[in-house]
Design a protein around this motif. Structure first.
Motif, PDB file in Angstrom:
ATOM      1  N   MET A   1       0.911  -1.070   0.068  1.00  0.00           N
ATOM      2  CA  MET A   1       0.072   0.107   0.103  1.00  0.00           C
ATOM      3  C   MET A   1       0.865   1.310  -0.060  1.00  0.00           C
ATOM      4  O   MET A   1       1.883   1.300   0.758  1.00  0.00           O
ATOM      5  N   SER A   2       0.373   2.258  -0.642  1.00  0.00           N
ATOM      6  CA  SER A   2       0.898   3.481  -0.795  1.00  0.00           C
ATOM      7  C   SER A   2       0.805   4.357   0.652  1.00  0.00           C
ATOM      8  O   SER A   2      -0.053   4.063   1.457  1.00  0.00           O
ATOM      9  N   GLU A   3       1.694   5.189   0.688  1.00  0.00           N
ATOM     10  CA  GLU A   3       1.744   6.079   2.015  1.00  0.00           C
ATOM     11  C   GLU A   3       0.663   6.920   1.818  1.00  0.00           C
ATOM     12  O   GLU A   3      -0.111   7.426   3.218  1.00  0.00           O
ATOM     13  N   HIS A   4       0.026   7.279   0.820  1.00  0.00           N
ATOM     14  CA  HIS A   4      -1.223   7.984   0.627  1.00  0.00           C
ATOM     15  C   HIS A   4      -2.442   7.113   1.305  1.00  0.00           C
ATOM     16  O   HIS A   4      -3.359   7.869   1.872  1.00  0.00           O
ATOM     17  N   TYR A   6      -1.848   4.965   3.622  1.00  0.00           N
ATOM     18  CA  TYR A   6      -1.791   4.821   5.216  1.00  0.00           C
ATOM     19  C   TYR A   6      -2.385   6.383   5.856  1.00  0.00           C
ATOM     20  O   TYR A   6      -2.992   6.197   6.654  1.00  0.00           O
ATOM     21  N   GLU A   7      -2.141   7.350   5.119  1.00  0.00           N
ATOM     22  CA  GLU A   7      -2.622   8.320   5.864  1.00  0.00           C
ATOM     23  C   GLU A   7      -4.118   8.782   5.852  1.00  0.00           C
ATOM     24  O   GLU A   7      -4.616   9.135   6.695  1.00  0.00           O
ATOM     25  N   ARG A   8      -4.662   8.074   4.640  1.00  0.00           N
ATOM     26  CA  ARG A   8      -6.259   8.081   4.755  1.00  0.00           C
ATOM     27  C   ARG A   8      -6.847   7.111   5.850  1.00  0.00           C
ATOM     28  O   ARG A   8      -7.758   7.503   6.545  1.00  0.00           O
ATOM     29  N   ILE A   9      -6.060   5.989   6.234  1.00  0.00           N
ATOM     30  CA  ILE A   9      -6.528   5.116   7.028  1.00  0.00           C
ATOM     31  C   ILE A   9      -6.334   5.638   8.248  1.00  0.00           C
ATOM     32  O   ILE A   9      -7.294   5.716   9.321  1.00  0.00           O
ATOM     33  N   LYS A  10      -5.296   6.372   8.788  1.00  0.00           N
ATOM     34  CA  LYS A  10      -4.983   7.064   9.855  1.00  0.00           C
ATOM     35  C   LYS A  10      -5.998   8.093   9.973  1.00  0.00           C
ATOM     36  O   LYS A  10      -6.372   8.281  11.464  1.00  0.00           O
ATOM     37  N   ASN A  94     -11.861  -3.463  10.119  1.00  0.00           N
ATOM     38  CA  ASN A  94     -10.721  -3.240   9.456  1.00  0.00           C
ATOM     39  C   ASN A  94     -10.766  -3.496   8.168  1.00  0.00           C
ATOM     40  O   ASN A  94     -10.179  -2.401   7.405  1.00  0.00           O
ATOM     41  N   VAL A  98      -9.808  -0.234   5.229  1.00  0.00           N
ATOM     42  CA  VAL A  98      -8.897  -0.335   4.006  1.00  0.00           C
ATOM     43  C   VAL A  98      -9.481  -0.238   2.721  1.00  0.00           C
ATOM     44  O   VAL A  98      -8.882   0.273   1.968  1.00  0.00           O
ATOM     45  N   SER A 102      -8.775   2.648   0.049  1.00  0.00           N
ATOM     46  CA  SER A 102      -7.963   2.312  -1.250  1.00  0.00           C
ATOM     47  C   SER A 102      -8.864   2.809  -2.387  1.00  0.00           C
ATOM     48  O   SER A 102      -8.479   2.961  -3.541  1.00  0.00           O
TER      49      SER A 102
END
Length: 103
Positions: A1-4, A6-10, A94, A98, A102
């Motif tokens: 997964m991209s950093e983008h 991960y940021e959206r998930i956080k 979860n 995700v 995505s």
């Protein structure tokens, strides 16, 4: 997964809620098991005669044996309870988080 992603998930409020609920549930189960276990150890240390009491008159098996076995069973059950909830409620939430991140 991209950093983008991960940021959206956080940033997803459901992720924060999931972390809190999962952590609180794990903490409650851990406190329960540790309290019972250390309570048993304290009885062993400070009042061993209580656990040395025979189950019945004439028996050599003491009350400490089934209590110790019950503590082990409690640990297994609490693990099973956590796994069941994690595999159903926590994993489905979860997966939703995700999938939404995505898109």
């Amino acid at each position: 997964m991209s950093e983008h992603i991960y940021e959206r998930i956080k940033k997803d409020p459901r992720f924060s809620d999931l972390q809190k609920r999962r952590g609180r549930f794990a903490l409650i189960l851990s406190i329960l098991v540790l309290t019972v276990y250390y309570g048993f150890i304290m009885v062993v240390a400070f009042a061993p005669e209580k656990l040395a009491t025979p189950l019945a008159e004439g028996m050599t098996t003491s009350i400490g044996i089934p209590i110790g076995a019950a503590i082990i069973i409690l640990a297994w059950l609490s693990t099973g309870i956590y796994v069941r909830r994690a595999n159903s409620e926590f994993d489905s939430l979860n997966k939703q988080i995700v999938e939404d991140a995505s898109k």
